[in-house]
Enzyme design. Structure first.
Site, PDB file in Angstrom:
ATOM      1  N   CYS A   1     -20.952  -1.948 -17.728  1.00 30.20           N
ATOM      2  CA  CYS A   1     -22.191  -1.625 -17.557  1.00 30.20           C
ATOM      3  C   CYS A   1     -23.088  -0.867 -16.892  1.00 30.20           C
ATOM      4  O   CYS A   1     -24.639  -0.756 -17.089  1.00 30.20           O
ATOM      5  CB  CYS A   1     -22.750  -3.492 -18.020  1.00 30.20           C
ATOM      6  SG  CYS A   1     -22.467  -3.520 -19.773  1.00 30.20           S
TER       7      CYS A   1
ATOM      8  N   HIS B   1     -30.463  -2.850 -18.001  1.00 29.38           N
ATOM      9  CA  HIS B   1     -29.677  -2.186 -18.493  1.00 29.38           C
ATOM     10  C   HIS B   1     -29.791  -3.488 -19.532  1.00 29.38           C
ATOM     11  O   HIS B   1     -29.805  -4.790 -19.788  1.00 29.38           O
ATOM     12  CB  HIS B   1     -27.351  -3.185 -18.003  1.00 29.38           C
ATOM     13  CG  HIS B   1     -26.658  -3.030 -19.187  1.00 29.38           C
ATOM     14  ND1 HIS B   1     -26.422  -2.052 -19.874  1.00 29.38           N
ATOM     15  CD2 HIS B   1     -26.424  -4.304 -19.015  1.00 29.38           C
ATOM     16  CE1 HIS B   1     -25.353  -3.042 -20.632  1.00 29.38           C
ATOM     17  NE2 HIS B   1     -24.982  -3.644 -20.163  1.00 29.38           N
TER      18      HIS B   1
ATOM     19  N   ASN C   1     -26.345  -2.792 -27.059  1.00 34.02           N
ATOM     20  CA  ASN C   1     -25.685  -2.898 -25.788  1.00 34.02           C
ATOM     21  C   ASN C   1     -24.682  -1.381 -25.440  1.00 34.02           C
ATOM     22  O   ASN C   1     -23.907  -1.739 -26.190  1.00 34.02           O
ATOM     23  CB  ASN C   1     -24.949  -3.910 -24.996  1.00 34.02           C
ATOM     24  CG  ASN C   1     -24.701  -4.080 -23.957  1.00 34.02           C
ATOM     25  OD1 ASN C   1     -24.649  -2.790 -23.827  1.00 34.02           O
ATOM     26  ND2 ASN C   1     -24.221  -4.871 -23.465  1.00 34.02           N
TER      27      ASN C   1
END
Ligand code: UT7
Length: 334
Positions: free
Chosen positions: A115, A261, A291
């Site tokens: 991530c 993020h 995500n």
């Protein structure tokens, strides 16, 4: 010393929309739980036969970023590709992009920071530009999660979160005030197993996995200790944003746009509250894409820019946290 700036941005997401309702047909979940805990309404998944892969989506995003930057692709000095879901075990997606773009030879490297991958990638690009070694660096974040998720109740807290997509940025030597002011990176390997996918790997080749593991502990699906990740995320996000601001003698009042993020809308909202930012100062699109790991910041940054939400002179803050654990921030004077 030189400075870098973002010259062009691009994104690509597959057409196939997968709603929470669609997932509830595969596992015991529901729209209410997913929206309440994560904010996600739908995500995109590659469809078999649609021609997409991690490198292919990355290529589409990169092509748009290069066109918008108005540089010749032949002037790209380095490709940095961030992903946790590469097409090949080796080589990395960076060289696939180079081939797809039709660039004869140029250095290409892959970043494996999940991530935080795009933030790490931006930092790598920025360093090369600062030293004067390169003028134009293409940074890509792309993920094909859907092909590797466990769509059963066993992993429902993981599989409802992730989506596919890609984003890209061209970083170039800056000749004006618009520049990347700083990047800060961190990792803490003691949490390696709290969010991970163990195999196939040199420790877990496929025959060993099948022989050694009972159905309930399959190491070739992602595993996540969600609550621990959540708790660490909100602490590290805050720390690393403050670290970036302090490094530049700035305060939270100086932030014009924060692009986190897209891990979980609740995490973004917590940070928004902590930094007392207004709704229009934080860009979230997890509601429609889920995500997308290394792709989430460049997709969000591209959309915020496309929507005219980032203007010349704005202070833009990017921050990420994820598997490793790894985390980082980028402070940009746009
Ligand atoms: O980008 C990389 C970093 N990743 C993250 O930042 C993720 C951070 N963590 C999270 O976002 C949250 O921990 C999750 C959204 C993953 C999970 O939310 P949670 O509030 O931590 O839920 P939980 O895993 O503690 O589960 C709570 C309950 C459990 O039921 P019981 O034991 O209370 O009866 C789960 O079995 O919710 C159940 N549950 C679900 N129910 C419906 C777990 N997943 C689901 C689901 N649908 N998909």
């Amino acid at each position: 010393m030189y400075h870098s700036k973002i010259l062009g941005l691009g994104k690509y997401v597959p057409e196939n929309v997968v709603t929470n309702e669609d997932l509830s047909k595969l596992m015991t979940t529901n729209d209410e739980w997913i929206q309440e805990r994560t904010g996600i309404k739908e995500r995109r998944h590659i469809k078999k036969g649609d021609g997409n892969s991690t490198a292919e989506m990355g290529f589409k995003a990169a092509k748009q970023a290069i066109e918008r930057s108005e540089i010749d692709k032949k002037d790209i000095d380095l490709i940095v590709f961030a992903t946790l879901s590469p097409d090949y075990y080796f080589p990395g997606c960076g060289v696939q992009i180079q081939e797809k773009l039709g660039i004869d030879t140029c250095p290409a490297l892959d970043v494996r920071n999940q991530c935080s991958g795009f933030v790490y990638g931006i930092s790598v690009a920025d360093q090369f530009i600062k030293t004067g070694m390169y003028k134009n660096v293409l940074v890509i974040g792309s993920e094909n999660h859907s092909g590797g998720l466990d769509m059963t109740d066993r992993s429902r807290h993981v599989s409802v979160i992730f989506g596919d997509g890609a984003g890209a940025a061209v970083l170039s030597r800056s000749n004006d005030d618009s520049k990347i002011l700083s990047t800060h990176l961190h990792s803490e390997g003691k949490f390696i197993d709290e969010l991970s996918l163990r195999g196939p790997s040199t420790e877990y080749w496929v025959p060993e996995i099948i022989a050694d593991n009972p159905q309930e502990d399959i190491p070739y699906y992602p595993k996540m200790n969600g609550q621990l990740v959540f708790k660490n995320a909100i602490v590290r996000f805050s720390e690393v944003i403050n670290e970036g601001l302090q490094h530049n003698n700035l305060t939270k009042e100086d932030i014009d746009m924060f692009i986190p993020h897209q891990a979980n809308l609740r995490i973004s909202q917590y940070i928004q509250q902590k930094f007392q930012l207004k709704d229009e100062q934080v860009y979230n699109n997890i509601q429609k894409y889920g995500n997308t790991t290394a792709a989430s910041i460049p997709i969000a940054l591209t959309e915020a820019w496309e929507d005219g939400l980032i203007q010349r002179g704005d202070l833009v803050v990017l921050a990420a946290f994820g598997s490793g654990f790894t985390w980082g921030s980028v402070i940009i004077r746009w």
